[in-house]
Structure formats: structure tokens, C-alpha cells
Design an enzyme around this catalytic site. Sequence first.
Site, PDB file in Angstrom:
ATOM      1  N   GLY A  10       0.771  -1.354   0.175  1.00 33.58           N
ATOM      2  CA  GLY A  10       0.153  -0.072   0.077  1.00 33.58           C
ATOM      3  C   GLY A  10       1.058   1.021  -0.049  1.00 33.58           C
ATOM      4  NE  ARG A  11      -3.282   6.093  -0.055  1.00 37.10           N
ATOM      5  CZ  ARG A  11      -4.189   5.653   0.460  1.00 37.10           C
ATOM      6  NH1 ARG A  11      -4.403   5.057   1.353  1.00 37.10           N
ATOM      7  NH2 ARG A  11      -5.292   5.918  -0.542  1.00 37.10           N
ATOM      8  N   GLY A  13       4.096   0.851   2.135  1.00 42.55           N
ATOM      9  CA  GLY A  13       5.000  -0.124   1.598  1.00 42.55           C
ATOM     10  C   GLY A  13       5.449   0.380   0.607  1.00 42.55           C
ATOM     11  NE  ARG A  82      -4.269   7.427  12.979  1.00 44.65           N
ATOM     12  CZ  ARG A  82      -4.033   8.294  13.898  1.00 44.65           C
ATOM     13  NH1 ARG A  82      -5.018   8.763  14.651  1.00 44.65           N
ATOM     14  NH2 ARG A  82      -3.106   9.263  13.763  1.00 44.65           N
ATOM     15  CB  VAL A 118       5.266  -0.278   9.474  1.00 49.79           C
ATOM     16  CG1 VAL A 118       4.806   1.150   9.231  1.00 49.79           C
ATOM     17  CG2 VAL A 118       6.641  -0.340   9.364  1.00 49.79           C
ATOM     18  CG  HIS A 175       2.955   5.638  16.514  1.00 47.19           C
ATOM     19  ND1 HIS A 175       3.434   6.808  16.386  1.00 47.19           N
ATOM     20  CD2 HIS A 175       2.376   5.161  15.516  1.00 47.19           C
ATOM     21  CE1 HIS A 175       3.250   7.153  15.161  1.00 47.19           C
ATOM     22  NE2 HIS A 175       2.670   6.259  14.448  1.00 47.19           N
TER      23      HIS A 175
HETATM   24  N1  LIG Z   1       4.131   3.049  12.563  1.00 47.91           N
HETATM   25  C1  LIG Z   1       4.011   4.251  11.921  1.00 47.91           C
HETATM   26  O1  LIG Z   1       4.742   5.171  12.061  1.00 47.91           O
HETATM   27  C2  LIG Z   1       2.877   4.124  10.598  1.00 47.91           C
HETATM   28  C3  LIG Z   1       2.922   5.356   9.881  1.00 47.91           C
HETATM   29  C4  LIG Z   1       1.897   5.524   9.037  1.00 47.91           C
HETATM   30  C5  LIG Z   1       1.051   4.143   8.714  1.00 47.91           C
HETATM   31  N2  LIG Z   1       1.198   3.294   9.547  1.00 47.91           N
HETATM   32  C6  LIG Z   1       0.237   2.008   9.579  1.00 47.91           C
HETATM   33  O2  LIG Z   1       0.583   1.210   8.350  1.00 47.91           O
HETATM   34  C7  LIG Z   1      -0.381   0.473   7.818  1.00 47.91           C
HETATM   35  C8  LIG Z   1      -0.571   0.541   6.298  1.00 47.91           C
HETATM   36  O3  LIG Z   1      -0.977   1.756   5.873  1.00 47.91           O
HETATM   37  P1  LIG Z   1      -0.951   2.281   4.534  1.00 47.91           P
HETATM   38  O4  LIG Z   1      -1.535   3.703   4.421  1.00 47.91           O
HETATM   39  O5  LIG Z   1       0.099   1.822   3.716  1.00 47.91           O
HETATM   40  O6  LIG Z   1      -2.288   1.357   4.061  1.00 47.91           O
HETATM   41  P2  LIG Z   1      -2.652   0.926   2.774  1.00 47.91           P
HETATM   42  O7  LIG Z   1      -4.270   0.484   2.779  1.00 47.91           O
HETATM   43  O8  LIG Z   1      -2.444   1.771   1.565  1.00 47.91           O
HETATM   44  O9  LIG Z   1      -1.978  -0.522   2.603  1.00 47.91           O
HETATM   45  C9  LIG Z   1      -2.066  -1.679   3.308  1.00 47.91           C
HETATM   46  C10 LIG Z   1      -1.899  -2.886   2.473  1.00 47.91           C
HETATM   47  O10 LIG Z   1      -1.718  -4.113   3.011  1.00 47.91           O
HETATM   48  C11 LIG Z   1      -2.423  -4.761   2.182  1.00 47.91           C
HETATM   49  N3  LIG Z   1      -2.722  -6.149   3.071  1.00 47.91           N
HETATM   50  C12 LIG Z   1      -3.770  -6.354   4.046  1.00 47.91           C
HETATM   51  N4  LIG Z   1      -3.851  -7.695   4.327  1.00 47.91           N
HETATM   52  C13 LIG Z   1      -2.562  -8.031   3.820  1.00 47.91           C
HETATM   53  C14 LIG Z   1      -1.928  -9.603   4.082  1.00 47.91           C
HETATM   54  N5  LIG Z   1      -2.351 -10.520   5.001  1.00 47.91           N
HETATM   55  N6  LIG Z   1      -0.952  -9.555   3.594  1.00 47.91           N
HETATM   56  C15 LIG Z   1      -0.275  -8.961   2.657  1.00 47.91           C
HETATM   57  N7  LIG Z   1      -0.752  -7.686   2.276  1.00 47.91           N
HETATM   58  C16 LIG Z   1      -1.818  -7.414   3.106  1.00 47.91           C
HETATM   59  C17 LIG Z   1      -3.594  -4.329   1.631  1.00 47.91           C
HETATM   60  O11 LIG Z   1      -3.831  -5.071   0.405  1.00 47.91           O
HETATM   61  C18 LIG Z   1      -2.858  -3.083   1.002  1.00 47.91           C
HETATM   62  O12 LIG Z   1      -2.209  -2.983  -0.116  1.00 47.91           O
HETATM   63  C19 LIG Z   1      -1.525   0.864   8.680  1.00 47.91           C
HETATM   64  O13 LIG Z   1      -1.903   0.043   9.704  1.00 47.91           O
HETATM   65  C20 LIG Z   1      -1.211   2.127   9.187  1.00 47.91           C
HETATM   66  O14 LIG Z   1      -1.844   2.686  10.346  1.00 47.91           O
HETATM   67  C21 LIG Z   1       1.889   3.236  10.696  1.00 47.91           C
END
Ligand SMILES: NC(=O)c1ccc[n+]([C@@H]2O[C@H](COP(=O)([O-])OP(=O)(O)OC[C@H]3O[C@@H](n4cnc5c(N)ncnc54)[C@H](O)[C@@H]3O)[C@@H](O)[C@H]2O)c1
Length: 310
Positions: A10-11, A13, A82, A118, A175
Site C-alpha cells: 500500500g502507500r 509499503g 485508520r 509498521v 505511538h
Molecule cells: N508506525 C507508523 O509510524 C505508521 C505510519 C503510517 C502508517 N502506519 C500504518 O501502516 C499500515 C499501512 O498503512 P497504508 O497507508 O500503507 O495502508 P494501505 O491501505 O495503503 O496499504 C495496506 C496494504 O496492506 C495489504 N494487506 C492487507 N492484508 C494483507 C496481508 N494479509 N498480507 C499482505 N498484504 C496485506 C493491503 O492489500 C494494502 O495494499 C496501517 O496500519 C497504518 O496505520 C504506521
Amino acid sequence: MQKVAVVGAGRVGETTAQILAEQEICREVVLIDIREDVPQGVALDIFQSAPFFEFDTRVSGSNDPAALQGADVVVVTAGVPRKPGMSRSDVLDTNVQVIDAIVGDVLKYAPDAIIVMVTNPVDVLTYRAWQLTGWPRERVLGQAGVLDASRMAAFIALETGFSALDITTIVLGGHGDSMVPVPRFCTVNGIPVSHFIGPKRLAEIVQRTRDGGAEILALRKNSSAYDAPGASVAAMVDAISHNRNRLLPCVAILQGEYGEDDVAMGVPCLLGERGLVQVIDLGLNDEEMAMFRKSAASVRVDIQRMKSPG
Ligand SMILES: NC(=O)c1ccc[n+]([C@@H]2O[C@H](COP(=O)([O-])OP(=O)(O)OC[C@H]3O[C@@H](n4cnc5c(N)ncnc54)[C@H](O)[C@@H]3O)[C@@H](O)[C@H]2O)c1
């Protein structure tokens, strides 16, 4: 370092993979996602930027967890982010199931890797991954503090007009709303930040840092943050990849440090090729310690909820 697997294309990643490749932090990046064709498309798109950024890190995508094989580091960004108005804890129930499945795959295909969690709520899910793997805490870390500290540094740069390059900040704790920015240890090229910013403005910056993720979410509307998060994850992987012994605030399992045990929290960590080298005890004052304890208590509430859902 040879290979980094980024689970979740996703974003966050995608941004992480782009930076890992662009900066040649490893030889190979594989993106893994359950959405058919998507990780392959993302990987191809990133690799097509190679001539401009002059890198030859190989980038590929897969829907098959077997692509984890041989990964030195597994970055986990899979799950749901979220939405506006939600807290990070609100996505716990969904994301814990996602993480359980992924950790099972990591145990099968990359049993010697280092995990960088993450997915949110990152403290709780780092703890989950540590429990499920049964690995030493050195190999199970989470990214939060690097991002929170960079947000605070950006706010100080905006406030003072100084280069962001000169600003060093540290943010501890969970966090979430209870995170603990520590202005006492924030400097502008070695000079305490309090020399340049008065207590009232500094307190506002501390609060804006705590709300940093929500601010981006509210402004972006249909997406949570991913540019600075991707860069923060890449900084952690770079420290591991190059065995830099960098001091970065990371989510780590605490075993007595800061008076806490059996909880995952943001603390200053030395990071090297084996993952966590050491948790650094800063000697917090009473006020800072009280905030840290409060933050630990709030992470514990979610850990407890995860252990006994419903
Ligand atoms: N720790 C931090 O500082 C931080 C910062 C930003 C975002 N995040 C978190 O990171 C996560 C991802 O955010 P995003 O904006 O990239 O979301 P996103 O929706 O753009 O991407 C998430 C991806 O996960 C994939 N996915 C779901 N289940 C899966 C599985 N079992 N195996 C493989 N892939 C799977 C989805 O298909 C999607 O492509 C969220 O939980 C977000 O809250 C954490």
C-alpha cells in the site's frame, strides 16, 4: 544487506520500497501483498525509476508468501490504516488477524530475519509479533519514534526557520495520544531548543507532535501519512543494513528498562546488523517518567484487549 521484504504494497509499503531501492539500502526488495497483481505493478513502477535515480537494486512483487524466503529484514506494513476520527487502537481487531497470518509466513519462510513492524497500533502489534515468533527481542522492532521525532523536528524548523538538518529531537512512549516528546533532549546543532523557543510555544509543538498523524489524516482526507513514515522505516533498515549503531527511537520490548517489563514501547535504541543492540536509558526526570508510565499503561490496555478480545 541482500534482501528486504516489504509486506503490504500500500502507500507506506510503496514509499518504503522506493526509498530502499533509490538509496540502494539493499540489493533486492520484494513487495508482497494479497491484492492480485498490485505488488507486481508497484514493483515495476518503482524499478522503472531506476535510470533517473541511478540505482540497480532489484525490485519485484509477489502474492506468494514464499517470496519472503531469504529476507534479512521483513518490514510489515500490511493491514488497514485508520480513517479520520479513528484512533490507532480502533484498527487493532482487524490488524491483529492480518499480523498473525503474516508472522506465520515469516516463521515458515524467513526464520532468521529481523522484523520491523509498521502496522498500527504499532506498539501492540510489535508485542504480538515478538510473542508469536518467540524470537529474542533484538529481532522484533517497530517503527514509530523515528517518525514522531521527525515530525517534531519539522515543527521546530518551521517555528525557528532553522534548517531541519540541524535539529535533533527525541520522542518516546506509545505511538498514540500518550506519546512522550522530550524537549529537554531536543537541540539545534547541540544548543538546547529552549534557547530558541519559549515554554508556551514549545508546549504547543509537543502537542502538535502528539497529534501529528491525525493532522495529516485530516488534511489528506482519504489517506493517512506515508511519505515521512516510509522515510522513517527506511532509516531503520539502513541502520541495520549498514550496521551503523545508530541511536534511534524505536518500539522495543522492554525488559526492565524505564521500570517497565513485558510491554512494547518507544525508547532510544542502538540499531545494528543484528537489530537491537541496546536500549539506552536516558535518566528521565519525575515529570517525564510520569508521562512515560502513563503511556505504558495505555499500551498495556490494548495489549490486554488483544490477549482477551471481546
Ligand atoms: N508506525 C507508523 O509510524 C505508521 C505510519 C503510517 C502508517 N502506519 C500504518 O501502516 C499500515 C499501512 O498503512 P497504508 O497507508 O500503507 O495502508 P494501505 O491501505 O495503503 O496499504 C495496506 C496494504 O496492506 C495489504 N494487506 C492487507 N492484508 C494483507 C496481508 N494479509 N498480507 C499482505 N498484504 C496485506 C493491503 O492489500 C494494502 O495494499 C496501517 O496500519 C497504518 O496505520 C504506521
